[in-house]
Design a protein around this motif. Structure first.
Motif, short mmCIF file in Angstrom:
data_model
loop_
_atom_site.label_atom_id
_atom_site.label_comp_id
_atom_site.label_asym_id
_atom_site.label_seq_id
_atom_site.Cartn_x
_atom_site.Cartn_y
_atom_site.Cartn_z
N LEU A 257 2.05 6.62 -6.85
CA LEU A 257 1.00 7.54 -7.27
C LEU A 257 1.41 8.99 -7.05
CD1 LEU A 257 -1.90 7.57 -8.39
CD2 LEU A 257 -2.72 7.48 -6.05
N GLU B 119 2.38 1.66 -3.45
CA GLU B 119 1.38 2.16 -4.40
C GLU B 119 1.17 3.66 -4.21
OE1 GLU B 119 -2.01 -0.22 -3.43
OE2 GLU B 119 -1.31 -1.93 -4.61
N THR B 120 1.09 4.09 -2.96
CA THR B 120 0.88 5.51 -2.65
C THR B 120 2.08 6.32 -3.11
OG1 THR B 120 -0.50 4.94 -0.75
CG2 THR B 120 0.43 7.15 -0.80
N LYS C 209 -12.88 10.06 -1.08
CA LYS C 209 -11.46 10.16 -0.72
C LYS C 209 -10.70 10.88 -1.84
CE LYS C 209 -7.61 7.16 0.60
NZ LYS C 209 -7.22 5.74 0.79
N ARG D 88 0.84 -1.21 0.00
CA ARG D 88 0.00 0.00 0.00
C ARG D 88 0.87 1.25 0.00
NH1 ARG D 88 -5.37 0.77 -0.43
NH2 ARG D 88 -5.73 -0.96 0.95
N ALA E 128 -5.73 2.79 -4.33
CA ALA E 128 -5.75 3.75 -3.22
C ALA E 128 -7.16 4.24 -2.91
CB ALA E 128 -4.85 4.94 -3.53
N LYS E 129 -8.14 3.75 -3.67
CA LYS E 129 -9.55 4.12 -3.50
C LYS E 129 -9.80 5.61 -3.74
CE LYS E 129 -10.63 0.25 -0.41
NZ LYS E 129 -10.24 -0.70 -1.36
N LEU E 130 -9.07 6.16 -4.73
CA LEU E 130 -9.27 7.56 -5.12
C LEU E 130 -10.24 7.67 -6.28
CD1 LEU E 130 -5.61 8.90 -4.99
CD2 LEU E 130 -7.35 8.95 -3.19
N ASP F 15 -3.05 2.38 -9.73
CA ASP F 15 -2.65 2.85 -8.41
C ASP F 15 -3.74 3.69 -7.75
OD1 ASP F 15 -0.22 1.54 -8.67
OD2 ASP F 15 0.86 3.34 -9.33
N THR G 84 -0.51 12.55 -11.96
CA THR G 84 -1.55 12.32 -10.96
C THR G 84 -2.42 13.54 -10.71
OG1 THR G 84 -0.28 10.57 -9.88
CG2 THR G 84 -1.99 11.64 -8.56
#
Length: 107
Positions: free
Chosen positions: A15, A11-12, A80, A8, A58-60, A54, A21
């Motif tokens: 990103l 990935e963050t 989010k 995680r 990250a649930k963006l 990504d 981004t």
């Protein structure tokens, strides 16, 4: 002692280090819902696939597949993701010396 980063965290980091981004997430926020192909104006297909993978992890963003004669991918920001875009805007405002209302900041 060095510690391994979690998947995680990696990935963050990937990103946040991706130069597309902010532009892509801001564009999605501006339009509310877009087709994946609309983001190709900002980056190539490979970079876009990695960014979206990504961002989804990250649930963006939420990516919805629609079957027409061709498959179309529709992308929206999650709550989010909206919060992250707002933070990007706040940072940009601070860098240019204004607040969210356009008022000049002291400093």
């Amino acid at each position: 002692m060095l510690t391994e980063k979690s998947s995680r965290a990696l990935e963050t980091e990937r990103l946040l280090n991706n130069r597309y981004t902010v532009k892509c997430l801001s564009y999605i926020a501006e339009k509310s819902e877009i087709k994946k192909t609309e983001l190709l104006k900002f980056c190539n297909a490979n970079a876009l696939s990695n960014l979206l993978k990504d961002a989804e992890a990250a649930k963006l963003v939420e990516i919805r597949e629609e079957k027409h004669p061709q498959t179309v991918y529709k992308i929206t920001l999650t709550k989010k993701g909206e919060t992250v875009v707002d933070m990007f805007k706040d940072i940009e405002d601070m860098m240019i010396g204004t607040d969210a209302n356009g008022n000049k900041l002291d400093g």
